[in-house]
Design an enzyme around this catalytic site. Structure first.
Site, PDB file in Angstrom:
ATOM      1  N   GLU A 181       0.829  -1.213   0.000  1.00 17.22           N
ATOM      2  CA  GLU A 181       0.000   0.000   0.000  1.00 17.22           C
ATOM      3  C   GLU A 181       0.858   1.256   0.000  1.00 17.22           C
ATOM      4  OE1 GLU A 181      -2.803   0.619  -0.960  1.00 17.22           O
ATOM      5  OE2 GLU A 181      -4.284   0.591   0.613  1.00 17.22           O
ATOM      6  N   THR A 194      -4.145  12.316  -5.587  1.00 15.09           N
ATOM      7  CA  THR A 194      -4.006  12.020  -4.158  1.00 15.09           C
ATOM      8  C   THR A 194      -3.388  13.216  -3.431  1.00 15.09           C
ATOM      9  OG1 THR A 194      -3.564   9.777  -4.870  1.00 15.09           O
ATOM     10  CG2 THR A 194      -3.159  10.230  -2.553  1.00 15.09           C
TER      11      THR A 194
HETATM   12  P1  ADP Z   1      -7.265   2.915  -4.697  1.00 18.53           P
HETATM   13  O1  ADP Z   1      -7.810   3.717  -3.528  1.00 18.53           O
HETATM   14  O2  ADP Z   1      -8.331   2.608  -5.702  1.00 18.53           O
HETATM   15  O3  ADP Z   1      -6.474   1.732  -4.252  1.00 18.53           O
HETATM   16  P2  ADP Z   1      -4.800   4.260  -4.999  1.00 18.53           P
HETATM   17  O4  ADP Z   1      -4.599   5.623  -5.563  1.00 18.53           O
HETATM   18  O5  ADP Z   1      -4.561   4.011  -3.557  1.00 18.53           O
HETATM   19  O6  ADP Z   1      -6.276   3.843  -5.436  1.00 18.53           O
HETATM   20  O7  ADP Z   1      -3.871   3.208  -5.784  1.00 18.53           O
HETATM   21  C1  ADP Z   1      -3.752   3.189  -7.138  1.00 18.53           C
HETATM   22  C2  ADP Z   1      -2.293   3.464  -7.531  1.00 18.53           C
HETATM   23  O8  ADP Z   1      -1.482   2.319  -7.249  1.00 18.53           O
HETATM   24  C3  ADP Z   1      -2.192   3.704  -9.014  1.00 18.53           C
HETATM   25  O9  ADP Z   1      -1.247   4.729  -9.206  1.00 18.53           O
HETATM   26  C4  ADP Z   1      -1.648   2.398  -9.568  1.00 18.53           C
HETATM   27  O10 ADP Z   1      -0.866   2.570 -10.727  1.00 18.53           O
HETATM   28  C5  ADP Z   1      -0.789   1.874  -8.424  1.00 18.53           C
HETATM   29  N1  ADP Z   1      -0.705   0.400  -8.424  1.00 18.53           N
HETATM   30  C6  ADP Z   1       0.425  -0.350  -8.496  1.00 18.53           C
HETATM   31  N2  ADP Z   1       0.125  -1.661  -8.473  1.00 18.53           N
HETATM   32  C7  ADP Z   1      -1.213  -1.766  -8.395  1.00 18.53           C
HETATM   33  C8  ADP Z   1      -2.100  -2.864  -8.364  1.00 18.53           C
HETATM   34  N3  ADP Z   1      -1.698  -4.125  -8.429  1.00 18.53           N
HETATM   35  N4  ADP Z   1      -3.422  -2.591  -8.274  1.00 18.53           N
HETATM   36  C9  ADP Z   1      -3.868  -1.320  -8.224  1.00 18.53           C
HETATM   37  N5  ADP Z   1      -3.075  -0.228  -8.263  1.00 18.53           N
HETATM   38  C10 ADP Z   1      -1.751  -0.447  -8.356  1.00 18.53           C
END
Ligand code: ADP
Length: 306
Positions: free
Chosen positions: A128, A181
């Protein structure tokens, strides 16, 4: 067993008054993943379908959490990860958490469960951190444990499972706009007024009590956020309208999911959840903004083997 397929659920974090601590798990939307034990050492992501995400282990949250667990255990094998993504990254319903949790949950099963769920959460938090630049567990906790969870603290990590009434449903709309973000962080105040803090912790306490006692009316009176919502809602077009119309349609409460742009309503019963869906749909279909809507019962099981 050398291979398992899992369902890794979407989750709602920052539940109204419970900013950064309260989350819940969804049933009808989630990613599927296949985790495979192989002779070749290391962690390899071999397939990603659904969305364009990095294959490189250190750039994908599923890879980063897997590596954290792999380095802690140093097993005499390696793992391949296949990700079938249904949760759009950046939608605010725990897309990154689903991937972070999926790889470590699957590896743990294939290794004979050396770790408990709280230990898995610690590895998943490393993943995360890649997506959000800081370690947090507010989506990871409900994805792993299911139901409602409260992250009591990070050091040490303590996750509480909160019961919820059987007939509780969530309706979630994802308006497809991008919220940076950094912007949704920057818009938050650095300090809060004591009067607001008092209102907020009274609501957190009474919301938790309502979940324990199946008291929908108390839930409705508690699902308020006087600290974060007034600022972040400005970033979501038609937010106030959605809030008013979903409450008019019978929702117990409506708030921002995660850091947005998704908006969730909690509802007593599927019928109200459907009315709330209609209300959301009506507002956004006139705007030209694309959207998805999901209705889900609270998923009390969390991540599961398929
Ligand atoms: P959410 O709240 O939907 O999880 P985030 O902004 O926290 O959204 O996370 C998405 C970010 O994480 C994006 O920039 C994405 O490219 C990156 N990321 C890397 N690997 C993954 C993955 N396996 N699944 C989802 N997002 C990913």
């Amino acid at each position: 067993m050398n291979e398992i397929k899992i369902f890794s659920p979407a989750t709602v974090a920052n539940v109204a008054c419970g900013y950064d601590v309260l989350g819940f798990c969804l049933n009808t939307i989630g990613d599927e993943m296949i985790i495979r034990k192989v002779d070749k050492k290391g962690i390899t992501i071999t397939k990603i379908e659904g969305f364009n995400l990095p294959f490189e282990t250190k750039l994908n949250v599923a890879g980063v959490s897997a590596l954290a667990m792999y380095q802690a255990l140093q097993p005499d094998c390696g793992f391949e990860i296949e990700i079938y993504k249904n949760i759009k990254p950046g939608s605010g319903i725990g897309s990154s958490a689903a991937s972070a949790v999926g790889s470590v949950f699957g590896m743990n099963v294939l290794l004979g469960k050396p770790f408990n769920k709280t230990e898995l959460a610690k590895f998943a938090m490393k993943g995360e951190a890649l997506a959000s630049t800081c370690e947090h567990a507010d989506n990871i906790a409900p994805a792993l444990f299911g139901g409602f969870t409260l992250v009591k603290g990070l050091k040490p990590l303590e996750i509480l499972q909160i019961p919820s009434p059987d007939n509780l449903y969530a309706t979630i709309i994802h308006p497809q706009i991008e919220i940076k973000t950094a912007e949704s962080r920057a818009i938050l105040p650095k300090e809060v007024k004591l009067q607001d803090a008092i209102e907020q912790w009274a609501n957190v306490g009474s919301f938790i009590h309502s979940l324990h006692t199946n008291d929908y009316q108390l839930m409705k009176r508690s699902l308020h956020d006087c600290i974060v919502e007034p600022h972040r809602s400005k970033l979501i077009p038609y937010y106030n309208e959605v809030k008013q119309k979903t409450l008019d349609a019978g929702a117990l409460g409506t708030n921002i999911s995660g850091s947005g742009p998704s908006i969730f309503s909690l509802c007593e019963g599927i019928q109200t959840a459907n009315l709330v869906k209609d209300a959301m749909e009506k507002i956004y279909s006139n705007t030209g903004i694309k959207f998805d809507i999901h209705i889900s019962k609270i998923n009390t099981e969390g991540i599961r083997i398929l």
